[in-house]
Design an enzyme around this catalytic site. Sequence first.
Site, PDB file in Angstrom:
ATOM      1  N   TYR A 156       0.848  -1.100  -0.032  1.00  0.00           N
ATOM      2  CA  TYR A 156      -0.086   0.179  -0.013  1.00  0.00           C
ATOM      3  C   TYR A 156       0.801   1.299  -0.070  1.00  0.00           C
ATOM      4  O   TYR A 156       2.067   1.419   0.565  1.00  0.00           O
ATOM      5  CB  TYR A 156      -0.762   0.078   1.077  1.00  0.00           C
ATOM      6  CG  TYR A 156      -1.917   0.952   1.243  1.00  0.00           C
ATOM      7  CD1 TYR A 156      -2.694   1.327   0.032  1.00  0.00           C
ATOM      8  CD2 TYR A 156      -2.044   2.097   2.225  1.00  0.00           C
ATOM      9  CE1 TYR A 156      -3.531   2.369   0.181  1.00  0.00           C
ATOM     10  CE2 TYR A 156      -2.813   3.270   1.898  1.00  0.00           C
ATOM     11  CZ  TYR A 156      -3.452   3.367   1.246  1.00  0.00           C
ATOM     12  OH  TYR A 156      -4.463   4.291   1.166  1.00  0.00           O
TER      13      TYR A 156
ATOM     14  N   TYR B 211      -2.578   4.434   9.042  1.00  0.00           N
ATOM     15  CA  TYR B 211      -2.097   3.110   8.664  1.00  0.00           C
ATOM     16  C   TYR B 211      -1.002   2.689   9.667  1.00  0.00           C
ATOM     17  O   TYR B 211      -0.611   1.473   9.593  1.00  0.00           O
ATOM     18  CB  TYR B 211      -1.683   3.567   7.366  1.00  0.00           C
ATOM     19  CG  TYR B 211      -1.602   2.022   6.369  1.00  0.00           C
ATOM     20  CD1 TYR B 211      -2.639   1.337   6.199  1.00  0.00           C
ATOM     21  CD2 TYR B 211      -0.438   1.532   6.025  1.00  0.00           C
ATOM     22  CE1 TYR B 211      -2.742   0.308   5.352  1.00  0.00           C
ATOM     23  CE2 TYR B 211      -0.253   0.371   5.418  1.00  0.00           C
ATOM     24  CZ  TYR B 211      -1.388  -0.286   5.072  1.00  0.00           C
ATOM     25  OH  TYR B 211      -1.520  -1.330   4.268  1.00  0.00           O
TER      26      TYR B 211
HETATM   27  P1  NAI Z   1      -7.490 -10.400   4.180  1.00  0.00           P
HETATM   28  O1  NAI Z   1      -8.002 -10.108   5.756  1.00  0.00           O
HETATM   29  O2  NAI Z   1      -8.625 -10.982   3.314  1.00  0.00           O
HETATM   30  O3  NAI Z   1      -6.366 -11.109   3.885  1.00  0.00           O
HETATM   31  C1  NAI Z   1      -5.194 -11.011   4.891  1.00  0.00           C
HETATM   32  C2  NAI Z   1      -4.792 -12.504   5.117  1.00  0.00           C
HETATM   33  O4  NAI Z   1      -3.566 -12.594   5.799  1.00  0.00           O
HETATM   34  C3  NAI Z   1      -5.963 -13.225   5.905  1.00  0.00           C
HETATM   35  O5  NAI Z   1      -6.067 -14.226   4.812  1.00  0.00           O
HETATM   36  C4  NAI Z   1      -5.046 -13.919   6.723  1.00  0.00           C
HETATM   37  O6  NAI Z   1      -5.620 -15.088   7.583  1.00  0.00           O
HETATM   38  C5  NAI Z   1      -3.667 -13.848   6.569  1.00  0.00           C
HETATM   39  N1  NAI Z   1      -2.851 -14.076   7.581  1.00  0.00           N
HETATM   40  C6  NAI Z   1      -2.585 -13.235   8.921  1.00  0.00           C
HETATM   41  N2  NAI Z   1      -1.769 -13.782   9.458  1.00  0.00           N
HETATM   42  C7  NAI Z   1      -1.045 -15.008   8.820  1.00  0.00           C
HETATM   43  C8  NAI Z   1      -0.258 -15.772   9.200  1.00  0.00           C
HETATM   44  N3  NAI Z   1       0.382 -15.822  10.434  1.00  0.00           N
HETATM   45  N4  NAI Z   1       0.330 -16.690   8.442  1.00  0.00           N
HETATM   46  C9  NAI Z   1      -0.583 -17.040   7.145  1.00  0.00           C
HETATM   47  N5  NAI Z   1      -1.465 -16.172   6.948  1.00  0.00           N
HETATM   48  C10 NAI Z   1      -1.733 -15.002   7.611  1.00  0.00           C
HETATM   49  O7  NAI Z   1      -7.568  -8.856   3.643  1.00  0.00           O
HETATM   50  P2  NAI Z   1      -6.844  -8.206   2.154  1.00  0.00           P
HETATM   51  O8  NAI Z   1      -7.095  -6.891   2.117  1.00  0.00           O
HETATM   52  O9  NAI Z   1      -7.277  -9.245   1.056  1.00  0.00           O
HETATM   53  O10 NAI Z   1      -5.308  -8.436   2.441  1.00  0.00           O
HETATM   54  C11 NAI Z   1      -4.443  -8.930   1.272  1.00  0.00           C
HETATM   55  C12 NAI Z   1      -3.143  -8.186   1.485  1.00  0.00           C
HETATM   56  O11 NAI Z   1      -3.420  -7.043   0.429  1.00  0.00           O
HETATM   57  C13 NAI Z   1      -2.479  -7.436   2.609  1.00  0.00           C
HETATM   58  O12 NAI Z   1      -1.120  -7.697   2.613  1.00  0.00           O
HETATM   59  C14 NAI Z   1      -2.886  -6.142   2.695  1.00  0.00           C
HETATM   60  O13 NAI Z   1      -2.138  -5.433   3.433  1.00  0.00           O
HETATM   61  C15 NAI Z   1      -2.952  -5.874   1.229  1.00  0.00           C
HETATM   62  N6  NAI Z   1      -3.496  -4.554   0.726  1.00  0.00           N
HETATM   63  C16 NAI Z   1      -4.832  -4.547   1.217  1.00  0.00           C
HETATM   64  C17 NAI Z   1      -5.693  -3.208   0.761  1.00  0.00           C
HETATM   65  C18 NAI Z   1      -6.954  -2.988   1.319  1.00  0.00           C
HETATM   66  O14 NAI Z   1      -7.327  -1.924   1.279  1.00  0.00           O
HETATM   67  N7  NAI Z   1      -7.741  -4.080   1.419  1.00  0.00           N
HETATM   68  C19 NAI Z   1      -4.874  -2.226   0.150  1.00  0.00           C
HETATM   69  C20 NAI Z   1      -3.303  -2.395  -0.188  1.00  0.00           C
HETATM   70  C21 NAI Z   1      -2.921  -3.635   0.007  1.00  0.00           C
END
Ligand code: NAI
Length: 268
Positions: A150, A160
């Site tokens: 991000y 953030y």
């Molecule tokens: P999400 O909450 O659906 O995905 C995050 C994932 O990380 C989850 O599946 C969670 O179980 C996993 N996770 C957490 N701890 C873990 C561990 N110890 N081992 C394995 N997996 C683990 O949310 P999202 O938004 O799909 O996030 C995915 C990526 O996108 C993240 O890196 C987030 O920072 C990034 N991102 C998200 C944005 C947003 O506005 N949603 C914008 C820009 C980047």
Amino acid sequence: MAQNLLQGKKGIIFGALDEKSIAWKTAKRCVEQGAQIVLTNAPIALRMGEIKKLAEECNAPVIPADITNMDDLNNLFTQSMEHFGGKIDFVLHSVGMSINMRKGRPYTDLDYDFTHKTMDISAISLHRVLQTAYKLDALNEHASVVALTYIAAQRVFPDYSEMADAKAMLESVARSFGYHYGIKNKVRINTISQSPVRTTAGSGVKGFDDFINFAEEMSPLGNASADQCADYTVTLFSDLTRMVTMQNLYHDGGFSSTGVTMAVLDKK
Ligand code: NAI
């Protein structure tokens, strides 16, 4: 969309939690484009159960792995290669979590034990994944690794918090490891800097609703959706982008290049 851009390719998708997850949409898009995939998430996330639905739709095994645990990662890559009968062509790192944010600790009052955990899950984990693959020689030549990031890594978005620092490190790991893996196996490693999206991780950021609306108005094309992010990721996994590596690639409707928009000014 039947271009079959990923025909014959095999990949590991980290981070599909529920239907809103960027990784969920990406998993589906990869399979639509002809790929075979393995799904993985932390054991605790798998217990919530939703991923089974995705696994059925994608005809994919689910292999649990805490991304901060080297034994889990070794097992994940070893089992994935057994499942595919060969090496891996792409990896999606779609993992992030801020413990301080979850516990309501502001940036000026961080608990450093929480910060260590945040850094491990959200940034060092990319190094862990890449080092595991490197040592096991698990990736094919020209394989592609994408991690999601991000723009708070470059500019201040106060709420953030520590995740800004984690994302800056994540992007740095992509560049640094991109050098070594490029030399070794022509493996490319990039980060996609994505617009805000309403997901479990996204909505954890304080004031997210106001913020996502502001980003929409500050982007000439509007916010990029999770589905569009999945499309972009597919291009990076495909052979059409074989010479792109060590880049932080903005997928944000133009937000990162915009100083101000009339939509924002007209509100004054
Ligand atoms: P999400 O909450 O659906 O995905 C995050 C994932 O990380 C989850 O599946 C969670 O179980 C996993 N996770 C957490 N701890 C873990 C561990 N110890 N081992 C394995 N997996 C683990 O949310 P999202 O938004 O799909 O996030 C995915 C990526 O996108 C993240 O890196 C987030 O920072 C990034 N991102 C998200 C944005 C947003 O506005 N949603 C914008 C820009 C980047």
